[in-house]
Design a protein around this motif. Structure first.
Motif, PDB file in Angstrom:
ATOM      1  N   VAL A  53       0.846  -1.193   0.000  1.00 32.69           N
ATOM      2  CA  VAL A  53       0.000   0.000   0.000  1.00 32.69           C
ATOM      3  C   VAL A  53       0.884   1.246   0.000  1.00 32.69           C
ATOM      4  CG1 VAL A  53      -1.778   1.295   1.223  1.00 32.69           C
ATOM      5  CG2 VAL A  53      -1.839  -1.208   1.213  1.00 32.69           C
ATOM      6  N   ARG A  54       0.725   2.087  -1.026  1.00 32.36           N
ATOM      7  CA  ARG A  54       1.532   3.300  -1.132  1.00 32.36           C
ATOM      8  C   ARG A  54       0.690   4.566  -1.101  1.00 32.36           C
ATOM      9  NH1 ARG A  54       5.659   2.965  -5.995  1.00 32.36           N
ATOM     10  NH2 ARG A  54       6.162   4.997  -5.068  1.00 32.36           N
ATOM     11  N   LEU A  55      -0.620   4.425  -1.153  1.00 29.62           N
ATOM     12  CA  LEU A  55      -1.514   5.582  -1.122  1.00 29.62           C
ATOM     13  C   LEU A  55      -1.344   6.339   0.178  1.00 29.62           C
ATOM     14  CD1 LEU A  55      -3.956   7.138  -2.382  1.00 29.62           C
ATOM     15  CD2 LEU A  55      -5.438   5.505  -1.163  1.00 29.62           C
ATOM     16  N   ARG A  56      -1.125   7.678   0.088  1.00 28.10           N
ATOM     17  CA  ARG A  56      -0.928   8.442   1.314  1.00 28.10           C
ATOM     18  C   ARG A  56      -1.089   9.941   1.068  1.00 28.10           C
ATOM     19  NH1 ARG A  56       2.471   7.026   4.333  1.00 28.10           N
ATOM     20  NH2 ARG A  56       3.196   8.923   5.334  1.00 28.10           N
ATOM     21  N   VAL A  57      -1.412  10.644   2.156  1.00 27.73           N
ATOM     22  CA  VAL A  57      -1.478  12.105   2.152  1.00 27.73           C
ATOM     23  C   VAL A  57      -0.086  12.628   2.469  1.00 27.73           C
ATOM     24  CG1 VAL A  57      -2.510  14.136   3.241  1.00 27.73           C
ATOM     25  CG2 VAL A  57      -3.876  12.070   2.910  1.00 27.73           C
ATOM     26  N   VAL A  58       0.386  13.619   1.699  1.00 31.26           N
ATOM     27  CA  VAL A  58       1.742  14.143   1.890  1.00 31.26           C
ATOM     28  C   VAL A  58       1.702  15.654   2.117  1.00 31.26           C
ATOM     29  CG1 VAL A  58       2.810  12.338   0.503  1.00 31.26           C
ATOM     30  CG2 VAL A  58       2.064  14.459  -0.595  1.00 31.26           C
ATOM     31  N   ARG A  59       2.712  16.152   2.792  1.00 30.22           N
ATOM     32  CA  ARG A  59       2.867  17.597   2.965  1.00 30.22           C
ATOM     33  C   ARG A  59       3.342  18.203   1.645  1.00 30.22           C
ATOM     34  NH1 ARG A  59       6.407  18.736   8.233  1.00 30.22           N
ATOM     35  NH2 ARG A  59       5.858  20.855   7.609  1.00 30.22           N
ATOM     36  N   GLY A  60       2.804  19.370   1.342  1.00 27.64           N
ATOM     37  CA  GLY A  60       3.189  20.018   0.093  1.00 27.64           C
ATOM     38  C   GLY A  60       2.471  19.379  -1.082  1.00 27.64           C
ATOM     39  N   GLY A  61       3.027  19.523  -2.267  1.00 27.07           N
ATOM     40  CA  GLY A  61       2.373  18.998  -3.450  1.00 27.07           C
ATOM     41  C   GLY A  61       2.638  17.520  -3.665  1.00 27.07           C
ATOM     42  N   ALA A  62       1.678  16.838  -4.306  1.00 17.84           N
ATOM     43  CA  ALA A  62       1.845  15.434  -4.637  1.00 17.84           C
ATOM     44  C   ALA A  62       2.852  15.305  -5.780  1.00 17.84           C
ATOM     45  CB  ALA A  62       0.501  14.832  -5.035  1.00 17.84           C
ATOM     46  N   SER A  63       3.761  14.327  -5.673  1.00 16.76           N
ATOM     47  CA  SER A  63       4.811  14.174  -6.677  1.00 16.76           C
ATOM     48  C   SER A  63       4.646  12.923  -7.533  1.00 16.76           C
ATOM     49  CB  SER A  63       6.181  14.140  -5.998  1.00 16.76           C
ATOM     50  OG  SER A  63       6.262  13.046  -5.097  1.00 16.76           O
ATOM     51  N   GLU A  76       0.268   9.783  -4.275  1.00 14.41           N
ATOM     52  CA  GLU A  76       0.233  10.817  -3.246  1.00 14.41           C
ATOM     53  C   GLU A  76      -0.942  11.776  -3.420  1.00 14.41           C
ATOM     54  OE1 GLU A  76       5.075  10.987  -2.475  1.00 14.41           O
ATOM     55  OE2 GLU A  76       4.041  12.693  -3.403  1.00 14.41           O
ATOM     56  N   VAL A  77      -1.538  12.135  -2.279  1.00 14.03           N
ATOM     57  CA  VAL A  77      -2.606  13.135  -2.227  1.00 14.03           C
ATOM     58  C   VAL A  77      -2.062  14.357  -1.504  1.00 14.03           C
ATOM     59  CG1 VAL A  77      -4.936  13.662  -1.402  1.00 14.03           C
ATOM     60  CG2 VAL A  77      -4.362  11.323  -2.132  1.00 14.03           C
ATOM     61  N   GLU A  78      -2.160  15.506  -2.126  1.00 11.83           N
ATOM     62  CA  GLU A  78      -1.655  16.727  -1.495  1.00 11.83           C
ATOM     63  C   GLU A  78      -2.395  17.004  -0.199  1.00 11.83           C
ATOM     64  OE1 GLU A  78      -1.287  21.541  -2.398  1.00 11.83           O
ATOM     65  OE2 GLU A  78      -1.758  20.134  -4.021  1.00 11.83           O
ATOM     66  N   GLY A  79      -1.647  17.221   0.883  1.00 12.63           N
ATOM     67  CA  GLY A  79      -2.249  17.450   2.184  1.00 12.63           C
ATOM     68  C   GLY A  79      -2.747  18.864   2.361  1.00 12.63           C
ATOM     69  N   ILE A  80      -3.313  19.132   3.533  1.00 13.75           N
ATOM     70  CA  ILE A  80      -3.849  20.442   3.882  1.00 13.75           C
ATOM     71  C   ILE A  80      -2.833  21.154   4.770  1.00 13.75           C
ATOM     72  CG2 ILE A  80      -5.679  21.659   5.132  1.00 13.75           C
ATOM     73  CD1 ILE A  80      -7.545  19.333   4.348  1.00 13.75           C
ATOM     74  N   THR A  81      -2.494  22.365   4.423  1.00 13.67           N
ATOM     75  CA  THR A  81      -1.511  23.130   5.193  1.00 13.67           C
ATOM     76  C   THR A  81      -1.954  23.263   6.644  1.00 13.67           C
ATOM     77  OG1 THR A  81      -0.922  24.402   3.210  1.00 13.67           O
ATOM     78  CG2 THR A  81      -0.278  25.308   5.348  1.00 13.67           C
ATOM     79  N   GLY A  82      -1.073  22.916   7.567  1.00 15.40           N
ATOM     80  CA  GLY A  82      -1.369  23.039   8.993  1.00 15.40           C
ATOM     81  C   GLY A  82      -2.129  21.868   9.567  1.00 15.40           C
ATOM     82  N   ALA A  83      -2.363  20.831   8.765  1.00 14.07           N
ATOM     83  CA  ALA A  83      -3.148  19.682   9.236  1.00 14.07           C
ATOM     84  C   ALA A  83      -2.351  18.387   9.079  1.00 14.07           C
ATOM     85  CB  ALA A  83      -4.466  19.594   8.473  1.00 14.07           C
ATOM     86  N   THR A  84      -1.060  18.457   9.389  1.00 16.59           N
ATOM     87  CA  THR A  84      -0.192  17.298   9.207  1.00 16.59           C
ATOM     88  C   THR A  84      -0.647  16.112  10.049  1.00 16.59           C
ATOM     89  OG1 THR A  84       1.698  18.724   8.732  1.00 16.59           O
ATOM     90  CG2 THR A  84       2.169  16.454   9.395  1.00 16.59           C
ATOM     91  N   ARG A  85      -1.043  16.362  11.300  1.00 18.67           N
ATOM     92  CA  ARG A  85      -1.427  15.252  12.177  1.00 18.67           C
ATOM     93  C   ARG A  85      -2.732  14.611  11.723  1.00 18.67           C
ATOM     94  NH1 ARG A  85       0.092  17.204  18.374  1.00 18.67           N
ATOM     95  NH2 ARG A  85       2.287  17.667  17.944  1.00 18.67           N
ATOM     96  N   THR A  86      -3.631  15.404  11.206  1.00 20.22           N
ATOM     97  CA  THR A  86      -4.864  14.834  10.661  1.00 20.22           C
ATOM     98  C   THR A  86      -4.536  13.975   9.444  1.00 20.22           C
ATOM     99  OG1 THR A  86      -6.210  16.689  11.441  1.00 20.22           O
ATOM    100  CG2 THR A  86      -7.115  15.360   9.653  1.00 20.22           C
TER     101      THR A  86
END
Length: 268
Positions: A215-225, A229-239
Motif C-alpha cells: 500500500v503506497r496511497l498516502r497524504v503528503v505535505r506540500g504537493g503530490a509528486s 500521493e494526495v496533497e495534504g492540507i496546510t497546517g493539518a499534518t497530524r490529521t
C-alpha cells in the motif's frame, strides 16, 4: 401502632428548617434523581431520531461521493441504483458472512459492537482502534457480472477525533474512484478542512499499491509528486497522518486485504 400514611414522612421533611442538613441532603437527592430520570428518558426517546438522522446524513454523503465520480454516477444511473449491493464481509476469513442480512448491520454499529471484535496488538493497530470489528458492510457495484466499484468504510484516530470515511475503489481495486469523510471533529480551519469536497476530489484517480502489492496511497505535505500521493492540507499534518494510518491499516492484511484478494480472484 405504626404510621402507614406515606405522606407523613414527606410532611415531616418539609417541616424541618431549611438549614437542616437532612433536609438539604434529601432535597438534593430528590432533584438529582428526577433529573437522572428525565435525562435517561430523553436519551431513550431521542435515540431512534438520532439514529435516523445519522443514517440520513451518511446516505447523503454517500450520494454526494457517487455524484462526484462522473463515470460511476453515469454507470449507476444506467444500471440502476439497486445494483449497488451491500455485502457483509467477515474480516477473519476475507469472505462473506452469509448468515447475516445486509440490512441488519450498519457501518457505525459494526465498528462499535463489542460482541464481534478482535483485539489488536500494538504493532497491528495502525489506525488506533484498539479492536477491529469482524463483520463489516461494504458496497459493491457490478455491470454484467464485472466488478466496477467497491466502497469500503474506513475508521481511524485523527488528531483530535475519530475519523470515519468511505474509500471507493474502481473495479481494478488499485485505483481510487472517490474518498468521502463521513464524520470528523478535527481543528476548525485546519484539520476540519478534510470535509472540503475540493480536497476530497484530489483522491480520484490515485493509485493504491505498487507493483509489489504494498500500500503506497498516502497524504503528503506540500504537493503530490506521484500517482500514489494526495496533497495534504496546510497546517493539518497530524490529521493527514491519521488518515494515512487508517488507509494503511484497512487496506492491509488485518483490514480489507484478504477481502480485496477474494474480490480480485472470484468476486466474492
Amino acid at each position: 401502632m405504626p404510621d402507614l400514611n406515606p405522606l407523613n414522612p414527606w410532611r415531616k421533611l418539609l417541616a424541618l428548617p431549611n438549614e437542616s442538613r437532612a433536609k438539604t441532603l434529601a432535597v438534593a437527592f430528590l432533584v438529582s434523581a428526577v433529573c437522572t430520570v428525565i435525562v435517561s428518558a430523553a436519551a431513550v426517546l431521542l435515540d431512534p431520531v438520532q439514529q435516523a438522522n445519522r443514517a440520513a446524513e451518511q446516505a447523503a454523503r454517500m450520494e454526494a461521493m457517487l455524484a462526484a465520480m462522473p463515470d460511476m454516477a453515469a454507470l449507476i444511473e444506467r444500471t440502476g441504483g439497486d445494483d449497488l449491493e451491500t455485502l457483509i464481509v467477515d474480516l477473519r476469513t476475507g469472505g462473506l458472512a452469509r448468515d447475516i442480512e445486509p440490512g441488519t448491520l450498519d457501518a457505525e454499529r459494526a465498528f462499535s459492537d463489542p460482541v464481534s471484535t478482535t483485539p489488536l496488538e500494538p504493532d497491528q493497530d495502525l489506525a488506533g482502534l484498539g479492536e477491529r470489528p469482524d463483520l463489516v458492510p461494504i458496497h459493491v457495484l457490478r455491470e454484467n457480472g464485472r466488478l466496477r466499484l467497491v466502497i469500503l468504510p474506513v475508521v481511524g484516530q485523527g488528531y483530535q477525533s475519530t475519523l470515519r470515511a468511505n474509500l471507493a475503489l474502481e473495479g481494478d481495486l488499485r485505483t481510487v474512484a472517490g474518498f468521502s469523510i463521513i464524520e470528523q471533529g478535527e481543528t476548525p480551519g485546519l484539520g476540519a478542512r478534510i470535509d472540503d469536497p475540493a480536497w476530497q476530489a484530489r483522491w480520484q484517480g490515485k493509485r493504491v499499491a505498487g507493483a509489489d502489492g504494498g500500500v503506497r496511497l498516502r497524504v503528503v505535505r506540500g504537493g503530490a509528486s506521484n500517482e500514489f500521493e494526495v496533497e495534504g492540507i496546510t497546517g493539518a499534518t497530524r490529521t493527514g497522518n491519521g488518515i494515512n494510518n487508517a488507509i494503511q491499516f484497512w487496506l492491509g492484511p488485518d483490514g480489507y486485504g484478504p477481502v480485496l484478494e477474494r474480490l480480485a480472484e472470484d468476486g466474492l
